[in-house]
Design a protein around this motif. Structure first.
Motif, PDB file in Angstrom:
ATOM      1  N   SER A 463      -2.859   5.626   9.436  1.00 56.08           N
ATOM      2  CA  SER A 463      -3.732   5.043   9.166  1.00 56.08           C
ATOM      3  C   SER A 463      -4.257   5.481   8.631  1.00 56.08           C
ATOM      4  CB  SER A 463      -4.013   4.043  10.687  1.00 56.08           C
ATOM      5  OG  SER A 463      -5.150   2.754  10.145  1.00 56.08           O
ATOM      6  N   VAL A 464      -4.910   6.783   8.516  1.00 53.71           N
ATOM      7  CA  VAL A 464      -5.954   7.357   8.777  1.00 53.71           C
ATOM      8  C   VAL A 464      -5.371   7.728   7.102  1.00 53.71           C
ATOM      9  CG1 VAL A 464      -7.703   9.594   8.406  1.00 53.71           C
ATOM     10  CG2 VAL A 464      -7.207   8.289  10.070  1.00 53.71           C
ATOM     11  N   ALA A 465      -4.686   8.222   7.019  1.00 56.24           N
ATOM     12  CA  ALA A 465      -3.894   8.611   5.583  1.00 56.24           C
ATOM     13  C   ALA A 465      -3.866   7.806   4.527  1.00 56.24           C
ATOM     14  CB  ALA A 465      -1.837   9.260   5.963  1.00 56.24           C
ATOM     15  N   LEU A 466      -3.746   6.051   4.792  1.00 56.11           N
ATOM     16  CA  LEU A 466      -2.984   5.267   4.117  1.00 56.11           C
ATOM     17  C   LEU A 466      -4.486   4.756   3.695  1.00 56.11           C
ATOM     18  CD1 LEU A 466      -0.682   2.862   5.983  1.00 56.11           C
ATOM     19  CD2 LEU A 466      -0.652   3.821   3.844  1.00 56.11           C
ATOM     20  N   GLN A 467      -5.574   5.089   4.579  1.00 54.57           N
ATOM     21  CA  GLN A 467      -6.768   4.437   4.198  1.00 54.57           C
ATOM     22  C   GLN A 467      -7.870   5.378   3.508  1.00 54.57           C
ATOM     23  OE1 GLN A 467     -10.151   4.112   7.729  1.00 54.57           O
ATOM     24  NE2 GLN A 467      -7.770   3.790   8.855  1.00 54.57           N
ATOM     25  N   TYR A 468      -6.863   6.849   3.029  1.00 52.39           N
ATOM     26  CA  TYR A 468      -8.016   8.107   2.353  1.00 52.39           C
ATOM     27  C   TYR A 468      -7.445   8.079   0.795  1.00 52.39           C
ATOM     28  CZ  TYR A 468      -9.645  11.765   0.360  1.00 52.39           C
ATOM     29  OH  TYR A 468     -10.458  12.529  -0.336  1.00 52.39           O
ATOM     30  N   GLY A 469      -6.020   8.018   1.109  1.00 50.84           N
ATOM     31  CA  GLY A 469      -5.494   7.362   0.085  1.00 50.84           C
ATOM     32  C   GLY A 469      -5.624   6.430  -0.901  1.00 50.84           C
ATOM     33  N   ASN A 470      -6.434   4.939  -0.234  1.00 50.24           N
ATOM     34  CA  ASN A 470      -7.128   3.671  -0.955  1.00 50.24           C
ATOM     35  C   ASN A 470      -8.122   4.489  -1.436  1.00 50.24           C
ATOM     36  OD1 ASN A 470      -6.726   1.920  -1.795  1.00 50.24           O
ATOM     37  ND2 ASN A 470      -8.781   1.428   0.359  1.00 50.24           N
ATOM     38  N   ALA A 471      -9.156   5.339  -0.363  1.00 53.85           N
ATOM     39  CA  ALA A 471     -10.535   5.638  -0.570  1.00 53.85           C
ATOM     40  C   ALA A 471     -10.154   6.203  -2.045  1.00 53.85           C
ATOM     41  CB  ALA A 471     -10.555   5.706   0.422  1.00 53.85           C
ATOM     42  N   ARG A 554     -11.397  -5.870   8.146  1.00 59.53           N
ATOM     43  CA  ARG A 554     -12.999  -6.138   7.278  1.00 59.53           C
ATOM     44  C   ARG A 554     -12.971  -5.962   5.991  1.00 59.53           C
ATOM     45  NH1 ARG A 554     -17.026  -5.327  12.093  1.00 59.53           N
ATOM     46  NH2 ARG A 554     -15.896  -3.894  11.659  1.00 59.53           N
ATOM     47  N   ASN A 555     -13.926  -6.496   5.659  1.00 63.48           N
ATOM     48  CA  ASN A 555     -14.428  -5.912   4.465  1.00 63.48           C
ATOM     49  C   ASN A 555     -14.458  -4.624   4.362  1.00 63.48           C
ATOM     50  OD1 ASN A 555     -14.813  -5.775   1.053  1.00 63.48           O
ATOM     51  ND2 ASN A 555     -17.142  -5.758   1.899  1.00 63.48           N
ATOM     52  N   VAL A 556     -15.746  -4.365   5.648  1.00 64.97           N
ATOM     53  CA  VAL A 556     -16.605  -3.032   6.091  1.00 64.97           C
ATOM     54  C   VAL A 556     -15.568  -1.905   6.347  1.00 64.97           C
ATOM     55  CG1 VAL A 556     -16.232  -3.769   8.445  1.00 64.97           C
ATOM     56  CG2 VAL A 556     -18.783  -2.228   7.230  1.00 64.97           C
ATOM     57  N   ASP A 557     -14.453  -2.938   6.721  1.00 62.47           N
ATOM     58  CA  ASP A 557     -13.621  -1.128   7.018  1.00 62.47           C
ATOM     59  C   ASP A 557     -12.831  -0.634   5.806  1.00 62.47           C
ATOM     60  OD1 ASP A 557     -14.066  -0.513   9.441  1.00 62.47           O
ATOM     61  OD2 ASP A 557     -13.169  -2.492  10.376  1.00 62.47           O
ATOM     62  N   VAL A 558     -12.056  -1.609   5.386  1.00 63.17           N
ATOM     63  CA  VAL A 558     -11.377  -1.744   4.124  1.00 63.17           C
ATOM     64  C   VAL A 558     -12.023  -2.873   2.996  1.00 63.17           C
ATOM     65  CG1 VAL A 558      -8.983  -2.064   2.998  1.00 63.17           C
ATOM     66  CG2 VAL A 558      -9.129  -1.194   5.583  1.00 63.17           C
ATOM     67  N   HIS A 559     -12.258  -2.185   1.626  1.00 61.31           N
ATOM     68  CA  HIS A 559     -12.875  -3.260   1.088  1.00 61.31           C
ATOM     69  C   HIS A 559     -11.422  -4.326   0.447  1.00 61.31           C
ATOM     70  CE1 HIS A 559     -15.556   0.556  -0.352  1.00 61.31           C
ATOM     71  NE2 HIS A 559     -15.750  -0.416   0.321  1.00 61.31           N
ATOM     72  N   ASP A 560     -12.049  -5.393   0.481  1.00 60.32           N
ATOM     73  CA  ASP A 560     -11.152  -6.534  -0.162  1.00 60.32           C
ATOM     74  C   ASP A 560     -10.313  -5.700  -1.592  1.00 60.32           C
ATOM     75  OD1 ASP A 560     -11.384  -7.841   2.146  1.00 60.32           O
ATOM     76  OD2 ASP A 560     -13.742  -9.110   1.835  1.00 60.32           O
ATOM     77  N   ASP A 561     -11.234  -5.778  -2.337  1.00 63.56           N
ATOM     78  CA  ASP A 561     -10.819  -6.055  -3.527  1.00 63.56           C
ATOM     79  C   ASP A 561      -9.738  -4.179  -3.970  1.00 63.56           C
ATOM     80  OD1 ASP A 561     -12.614  -3.377  -3.207  1.00 63.56           O
ATOM     81  OD2 ASP A 561     -13.629  -4.250  -5.550  1.00 63.56           O
ATOM     82  N   SER A 562      -9.490  -3.943  -2.734  1.00 57.12           N
ATOM     83  CA  SER A 562      -8.305  -2.849  -2.450  1.00 57.12           C
ATOM     84  C   SER A 562      -7.030  -3.340  -1.833  1.00 57.12           C
ATOM     85  CB  SER A 562      -9.117  -1.761  -1.978  1.00 57.12           C
ATOM     86  OG  SER A 562      -9.114  -1.925  -0.442  1.00 57.12           O
ATOM     87  N   LEU A 567      -4.350  -0.580  -2.711  1.00 59.70           N
ATOM     88  CA  LEU A 567      -4.058   0.173  -1.167  1.00 59.70           C
ATOM     89  C   LEU A 567      -2.440   0.747  -1.252  1.00 59.70           C
ATOM     90  CD1 LEU A 567      -3.713   0.619   2.193  1.00 59.70           C
ATOM     91  CD2 LEU A 567      -4.453  -1.885   2.319  1.00 59.70           C
ATOM     92  N   PRO A 568      -1.630  -1.395  -2.034  1.00 54.82           N
ATOM     93  CA  PRO A 568      -0.363  -0.341  -1.916  1.00 54.82           C
ATOM     94  C   PRO A 568       0.027   0.468  -2.519  1.00 54.82           C
ATOM     95  CG  PRO A 568      -1.331  -2.874  -2.902  1.00 54.82           C
ATOM     96  CD  PRO A 568      -2.150  -2.162  -1.826  1.00 54.82           C
ATOM     97  N   VAL A 569      -1.014   0.893  -3.457  1.00 53.22           N
ATOM     98  CA  VAL A 569      -0.780   2.110  -4.003  1.00 53.22           C
ATOM     99  C   VAL A 569      -0.829   3.442  -3.016  1.00 53.22           C
ATOM    100  CG1 VAL A 569      -1.151   3.868  -6.285  1.00 53.22           C
ATOM    101  CG2 VAL A 569      -1.391   1.641  -7.021  1.00 53.22           C
ATOM    102  N   SER A 570      -1.349   3.523  -2.165  1.00 55.24           N
ATOM    103  CA  SER A 570      -1.854   4.238  -1.591  1.00 55.24           C
ATOM    104  C   SER A 570      -0.078   4.279  -0.859  1.00 55.24           C
ATOM    105  CB  SER A 570      -2.889   4.100  -0.264  1.00 55.24           C
ATOM    106  OG  SER A 570      -3.268   5.013   0.703  1.00 55.24           O
ATOM    107  N   ARG A 571      -0.073   3.430  -0.420  1.00 55.21           N
ATOM    108  CA  ARG A 571       1.348   3.229   0.685  1.00 55.21           C
ATOM    109  C   ARG A 571       2.466   3.695  -0.020  1.00 55.21           C
ATOM    110  NH1 ARG A 571       3.647  -2.899   1.306  1.00 55.21           N
ATOM    111  NH2 ARG A 571       3.775  -2.506  -1.058  1.00 55.21           N
ATOM    112  N   ILE A 572       2.532   3.893  -1.577  1.00 53.11           N
ATOM    113  CA  ILE A 572       4.052   4.515  -1.712  1.00 53.11           C
ATOM    114  C   ILE A 572       3.683   5.741  -2.017  1.00 53.11           C
ATOM    115  CG2 ILE A 572       4.009   4.535  -5.057  1.00 53.11           C
ATOM    116  CD1 ILE A 572       3.858   1.510  -4.670  1.00 53.11           C
TER     117      ILE A 572
END
Length: 630
Positions: A463-471, A554-562, A567-572
């Protein structure tokens, strides 16, 4: 022909940043261009050592005491005995109880908003602030140049900065009144002079996104950062009676430290500064460096002032160095604290090295590790987390650290009292046993201890790896994160994370999958039993489930525009890194090659090309693939 003709600047960048990429700064970079070839050679040597160790199942060893430190004339035995002349500790580094860290810029923000980062730092009450050009600074668009511009304007007290600082001081006082019951900035203009300003340049393994060699090859981000920062700020800092200080990241060997010494010496020479004018701390965040601590001190000579003991990067380096060993498998990441196995041995070597005198009897500083907590959440959650943070600071102080890092300005006033109560400016020169270089010492630096390895731990890693890659792909290389299952739970606080948090999470996941880690507890949700292996099927299931949670967050945790772009790029990146048969050395490489990508097909192609090239030819793609020529 201009000396700067040997380098190429991206289209339109010089015009937009003429105050940063000044003729003098570009001349300094051009003067150092030959050292970029040396840097590439040193980086090739890194990978050669890594391949050899994997091929021969070889652990890292101490250097031969009769050998000479490469790029120097210093004998290893002499370095260990302190037979070199280091640096006196400057007045404004004598007391560094709390150093804050964070970037001086925000992504895609006008300067009036972006420069507020510097205001928060310099009004925080921290004894020093490491303005980050590396792990916590976004690299999208021109953020590295925005960072340099903001620091120059802030240090010179430009009106645009002073306006921001006055507003920020009011906001900080409002928070202080709510949290402590009193203001924390009494005189904001006076407060701006309190904090020692420090800059962390990007590591030798990274290349700049806006400057490259004339032949199209990538150019050292380290050289660019050092040249731009010192050129822009040396006179201002000198006029204000402040030291010129850099943090050097990701150093693995004394040879690399010696190369840094040459780079900074070249900057000094080009600008007419005295040798040793640029002082340096070294982040000990690579296991190989723990085998060469005194050698690194000696190689940096009259500019070295101290070591810092980071956590995340160091754990990642241990996992990478031991990737070849099927029996070396980490537990859950939250078990690997500074008192765990190899971590406490690493910390002990650092404190003993800094308290070994040089020929003049001079010692160095030990700055403790990072406190990532942010005091925002429920009253109970904040109270519990702050108690834990304070206990951690007290432990480091008892062990001999002269101060600590914090990742958010709000933590300064919570942690600094630990050192205020003791009152010592620093603990340099405190007596510890001399360093030794035995097989037992080497074994201690890779010591694993029993701790849980669970599905809950795997979910947190993913979870944190996905979020970090997205950020990262959004431009936020420093981001407040926590596992998705705790979104909405204010008793569980967000932690301020940077690039290192992504690196270690993917390293541990790779380790669990490719070394067939076994679980230490059953998991009701997945049906896994104690002793079950962590399989590719289990990883795929958990990745899909954690990704789904983030898309629904929620947008506050994961920005809707990502959620359907980066976010899919981070998953890859997460998926391919963890599944790939050969472990890649850096997650940041895969994120960098995808920095402008928002389409899954393109991300998958770039990621696979990187991994294929690294696996077959041992080559890292490090240049900016989207560099726009004039």
């Amino acid at each position: 022909m201009s000396r700067s003709a040997a380098i190429e600047i991206g289209a339109g960048v010089r015009e937009r940043y003429s105050d940063v990429l000044t003729p003098k700064a570009l001349d300094v970079i051009a003067d150092l261009a030959d050292l970029d070839r040396d840097r590439k050679d040193v980086m090739h040597a890194r990978l050669d050592r890594r391949r050899r160790r994997a091929r021969e199942a070889e652990r890292i060893q101490f250097l031969d005491p009769e050998s000479i430190i490469p790029r120097t004339d210093i004998k290893v035995a002499d370095a260990r005995a302190g037979k070199f002349i280091g640096s006196a500790i400057p007045d404004d580094l004598q007391c560094q109880w709390i150093q804050g860290t964070g970037p001086g810029a925000k992504p895609r923000s006008p300067i009036e908003s972006s420069i507020r980062n510097v205001a928060y730092a310099l009004l925080s009450g921290a004894d020093g602030w490491m303005f980050d050009g590396e792990d916590a600074l976004g690299q999208i668009e021109t953020m590295s140049l925005d960072n340099q511009r903001n620091l120059r304007l802030a240090f010179a007290r430009d009106p645009i900065f002073l306006t921001a600082a006055e507003t920020v001081a009011g906001e900080m006082n409002k928070w202080g009144e709510d949290f402590f019951g009193h203001r924390i900035v009494s005189d904001w203009q006076k407060q701006l002079s309190f904090t020692t300003r420090i800059f962390r340049a990007r590591g030798l393994h990274l290349e700049d996104r806006h400057i490259r060699n004339g032949d199209g090859s990538g150019f050292s981000a380290s050289i660019v950062d050092a040249a731009l920062y010192v050129t822009a700020n040396h006179a201002t800092l000198a006029n204000q009676g402040s030291s010129l200080v850099l943090y050097l990241p990701k150093i693995q060997t004394a040879e690399e430290a010696a190369l840094w010494h040459e780079i900074l010496g070249g900057v000094e020479s080009s600008l007419g500064l005295q040798s040793g004018a640029v002082k340096t701390y070294v982040l000990v965040e690579q296991i190989e460096a723990s085998f060469q601590l005194m050698e690194i001190r000696a190689a940096l000579g009259n500019r070295f002032v101290g070591f810092n003991t980071g956590r995340w990067d160091y754990i990642n380096s241990v996992a990478d160095a031991m990737a070849w060993d099927p029996g070396f498998i980490h537990p859950n990441i939250d078990a690997v604290v500074m008192t765990y196995g190899y971590m406490r041995n690493y910390e002990d070597r650092v404190r003993r090295s800094t308290n070994t005198p040089d020929e003049k009897g001079q010692f160095a500083l030990w700055q403790g590790g990072m406190e990532p907590n942010i005091p925002v959440g429920s009253a109970e959650g904040v109270s519990a987390s702050m108690r834990k943070a304070t206990l951690g600071a007290e432990r480091e102080q008892r062990e001999g650290a002269s101060g600590k890092w914090v990742a958010h300005w709000k933590m300064v006033h919570i942690i600094r009292p630990v050192w205020e109560k003791v009152g010592q400016a620093n603990q340099a020169g405190r007596a510890f046993a001399p360093l030794t270089y035995t097989d037992a010492d080497a074994d201690g630096l890779v010591l694993l201890e029993s701790a849980p390895r669970t599905i809950r731990g795997a979910r947190d890693l993913i979870s944190v790896a996905l979020q970090y890659g997205n950020a990262f792909e959004q431009g936020f290389q420093a981001a407040a994160l926590k596992p998705a299952d705790f979104f909405g739970d204010e008793d569980v606080l967000y932690l301020m994370e940077d690039m290192a948090t992504g690196e270690i999470r993917l390293s541990i996941l790779w380790e669990w999958l490719h070394k067939t880690a076994t679980l230490t507890a059953a998991d009701q949700e997945t049906g896994a039993e104690k002793g079950d292996p962590f399989t590719e099927e289990m990883f795929a299931r958990l990745l899909a489930e954690e990704f789904s949670k983030l898309q629904q967050a929620r947008n506050v945790d994961v920005h809707d525009d990502s959620k359907f772009t980066t976010l899919p790029v981070s998953r890859i990146v997460v998926d391919d890194y963890v599944r790939w048969r050969q472990k890649a050395p850096w997650m940041v490489d895969l994120l960098n090659v995808n920095l402008t990508v928002e389409q899954e097909e393109s991300a998958r192609q770039r990621t696979r090309e990187f991994l294929d090239l690294f696996s077959t030819q041992g080559i890292r793609i490090t240049k900016n693939l989207d560099f726009a020529s004039v």
